[in-house]
Design a protein around this motif. Structure first.
Motif, mmCIF file in Angstrom:
data_model
loop_
_atom_site.group_PDB
_atom_site.id
_atom_site.type_symbol
_atom_site.label_atom_id
_atom_site.label_comp_id
_atom_site.label_asym_id
_atom_site.label_seq_id
_atom_site.Cartn_x
_atom_site.Cartn_y
_atom_site.Cartn_z
ATOM 1 N N GLU A 72 0.821 -1.216 0.000
ATOM 2 C CA GLU A 72 0.000 0.000 0.000
ATOM 3 C C GLU A 72 0.850 1.259 0.000
ATOM 4 O O GLU A 72 0.515 2.252 -0.652
ATOM 5 C CB GLU A 72 -0.920 -0.005 1.212
ATOM 6 C CG GLU A 72 -2.075 0.966 1.131
ATOM 7 C CD GLU A 72 -3.177 0.496 0.178
ATOM 8 O OE1 GLU A 72 -3.334 1.147 -0.886
ATOM 9 O OE2 GLU A 72 -3.860 -0.486 0.476
ATOM 10 N N ASN A 73 1.993 1.224 0.683
ATOM 11 C CA ASN A 73 2.825 2.427 0.787
ATOM 12 C C ASN A 73 3.883 2.539 -0.295
ATOM 13 O O ASN A 73 4.591 3.542 -0.365
ATOM 14 C CB ASN A 73 3.499 2.489 2.156
ATOM 15 C CG ASN A 73 2.504 2.737 3.273
ATOM 16 O OD1 ASN A 73 1.421 3.264 3.035
ATOM 17 N ND2 ASN A 73 2.849 2.327 4.487
ATOM 18 N N LYS A 119 1.254 10.720 -7.045
ATOM 19 C CA LYS A 119 0.075 10.251 -6.306
ATOM 20 C C LYS A 119 -0.694 11.427 -5.705
ATOM 21 O O LYS A 119 -1.927 11.418 -5.649
ATOM 22 C CB LYS A 119 0.488 9.232 -5.247
ATOM 23 C CG LYS A 119 0.999 9.786 -3.932
ATOM 24 C CD LYS A 119 -0.060 9.566 -2.859
ATOM 25 C CE LYS A 119 0.390 10.096 -1.500
ATOM 26 N NZ LYS A 119 -0.718 10.028 -0.512
ATOM 27 N N TYR A 132 -8.267 9.831 -1.666
ATOM 28 C CA TYR A 132 -6.930 9.417 -1.243
ATOM 29 C C TYR A 132 -6.382 8.390 -2.227
ATOM 30 O O TYR A 132 -7.090 7.452 -2.615
ATOM 31 C CB TYR A 132 -6.953 8.816 0.159
ATOM 32 C CG TYR A 132 -5.611 8.260 0.585
ATOM 33 C CD1 TYR A 132 -4.557 9.108 0.917
ATOM 34 C CD2 TYR A 132 -5.395 6.880 0.632
ATOM 35 C CE1 TYR A 132 -3.319 8.610 1.285
ATOM 36 C CE2 TYR A 132 -4.152 6.371 1.005
ATOM 37 C CZ TYR A 132 -3.121 7.236 1.336
ATOM 38 O OH TYR A 132 -1.897 6.741 1.686
ATOM 39 N N SER A 134 -2.977 5.977 -2.565
ATOM 40 C CA SER A 134 -1.734 5.538 -1.925
ATOM 41 C C SER A 134 -0.620 5.461 -2.963
ATOM 42 O O SER A 134 -0.864 5.300 -4.162
ATOM 43 C CB SER A 134 -1.921 4.183 -1.239
ATOM 44 O OG SER A 134 -2.009 3.146 -2.201
ATOM 45 N N ASN A 135 0.606 5.557 -2.480
ATOM 46 C CA ASN A 135 1.772 5.444 -3.353
ATOM 47 C C ASN A 135 1.773 4.089 -4.070
ATOM 48 O O ASN A 135 2.071 4.001 -5.266
ATOM 49 C CB ASN A 135 3.041 5.604 -2.506
ATOM 50 C CG ASN A 135 4.296 5.759 -3.338
ATOM 51 O OD1 ASN A 135 4.256 6.248 -4.457
ATOM 52 N ND2 ASN A 135 5.427 5.340 -2.781
#
Length: 381
Positions: A72-73, A119, A132, A134-135
């Motif tokens: 996710e990050n 992003k 939102y 995520s990266n």
């Protein structure tokens, strides 16, 4: 695509694959596949199976049977994917469409747009439909589209994405909070306006039935621009002007000057120092000496007046007065026409002392077809 409200086989296969991959029930997955927001606004609907395959098989981010390499990050992140079961596929479809705006860079160009910066641009562009990004999901969508991707440092979560840095900068400045808006559109991505207009329509439940077709790039001849860019780095006033002009084009602060008179127009549209005008005249004079067949200068018309006249016995006529901005901008060029039988007179003159000393009318041109060149193009013998 559906027929008689029955999901197509491709939809069903995608929904089953997405349901199994994310732990979402089949009905919720199918509902996401069918959302107008996920229909594909700048290309075909992105396949959920293709998204999943990218995480397994992509040459850089793919797991290739081992531990996941993308989380996710971001890249090499231990953060697991956090699927809400309601909008994950829709979000990835929207990110994919946002990235489709940009033409991929060529194989000879190294990717240079940071995924973390991109992003944030995606968040601003897609808001409020996707608040939102995520990266990891940005990288995931880029990998699915087969955009060029590079690992800049070999250890961090961010990757470099192969899209035009200048086009990304244009979009970021258009949609980002606290950003200075670009003043020119030469770096606007081809699909920008279409996607911005389509998003609120599909958010309201409307299906877009007309496929968007990426326009063929049109390359306009810009001989003066090309010459001026070549002067960057010279240690004189022409080199200084060329450097400032090049930076303005790069940052979309002003448009491209295809011709010398377009440079004069730009000069009057942007803030400048008193010395800048002298550098403009010097540059145009050198350009005209370098390219003798180059077009002379016409300035912007700023006023026009026409009136009927009863004449002086030979019949009625009209008088015309056209006013144009003089090159320096502090005066005018006046074009007068008396269209009265027996008294037909036509004249044009520069009503500015500074410009009269620095510019002259090109010879053998009519009053209505007047054009200017700097006196320095052909100094007096």
């Amino acid at each position: 695509m559906t027929t008689n409200n029955t999901p197509s086989r491709a939809f069903q296969q995608d929904a089953r694959a997405w349901s199994a991959f994310t732990g979402t029930n089949y009905t919720s997955a199918l509902r996401q596949m069918s959302s107008p927001l996920a229909q594909g606004l700048l290309g075909p609907r992105v396949s959920a199976r293709r998204l999943i395959a990218a995480l397994h098989d992509h040459e850089l981010i793919g797991a290739h049977g081992g531990a996941p390499r993308l989380g996710e990050n971001g890249f090499r992140s231990d953060s697991p994917w956090s699927f809400n079961g309601k909008s994950d596929y829709i979000q990835l479809a929207l990110i994919t469409d946002m990235l489709r705006m940009f033409t991929p860079t060529s194989d000879s160009e190294a990717p240079d747009v940071d995924s973390y910066s991109l992003k944030h641009t995606a968040e601003w562009f897609l808001s409020p439909h996707c608040s939102y990004v995520s990266n990891g999901r940005l990288i995931w969508a880029a990998a699915t589209l087969r955009l060029p991707i590079a690992d800049p440092d070999g250890y961090g979560p961010n990757l470099l994405i192969g899209i035009s840095e200048r086009k990304h900068n244009y979009v970021r400045r258009m949609v980002g909070t606290g950003q200075t808006r670009p003043q020119a559109t030469h770096y606007r991505p081809a699909g920008y306006e279409h996607l911005r207009a389509a998003l609120p329509q599909v958010a309201a439940g409307e299906l877009i039935t007309e496929n968007w077709v990426r326009p063929e790039p049109v390359i306009e001849p810009a001989p003066f621009h090309d010459w001026l860019i070549q002067q960057v780095g010279r240690n004189d006033v022409v080199g200084d002007l060329a450097g400032d002009y090049s930076a303005g084009v790069r940052d979309s602060d002003h448009r491209v000057a295809h011709t010398a008179d377009e440079l004069l127009a730009i000069f009057h549209e942007v803030s400048h120092s008193p010395e800048a005008y002298d550098a403009v005249v010097t540059s145009i004079a050198e350009w005209m000496r370098t390219e003798p067949s180059s077009a002379p200068v016409r300035t912007e018309r700023i006023g026009r007046d026409s009136s009927e006249h009863q004449g002086w016995g030979a019949g009625a006529g009209t008088t015309e007065r056209h006013e144009y901005r003089c090159p320096c901008g502090d005066g005018k060029i006046i074009e007068d026409h008396d269209n009265i039988p027996g008294f037909r007179e036509h004249d044009v003159w520069i009503a500015c002392d500074k410009c009269r000393a620095e510019w002259r009318f090109v010879e053998r041109r009519g009053v209505r077809d007047w054009a200017l060149e700097p006196v320095a193009v052909r100094p007096a013998a």
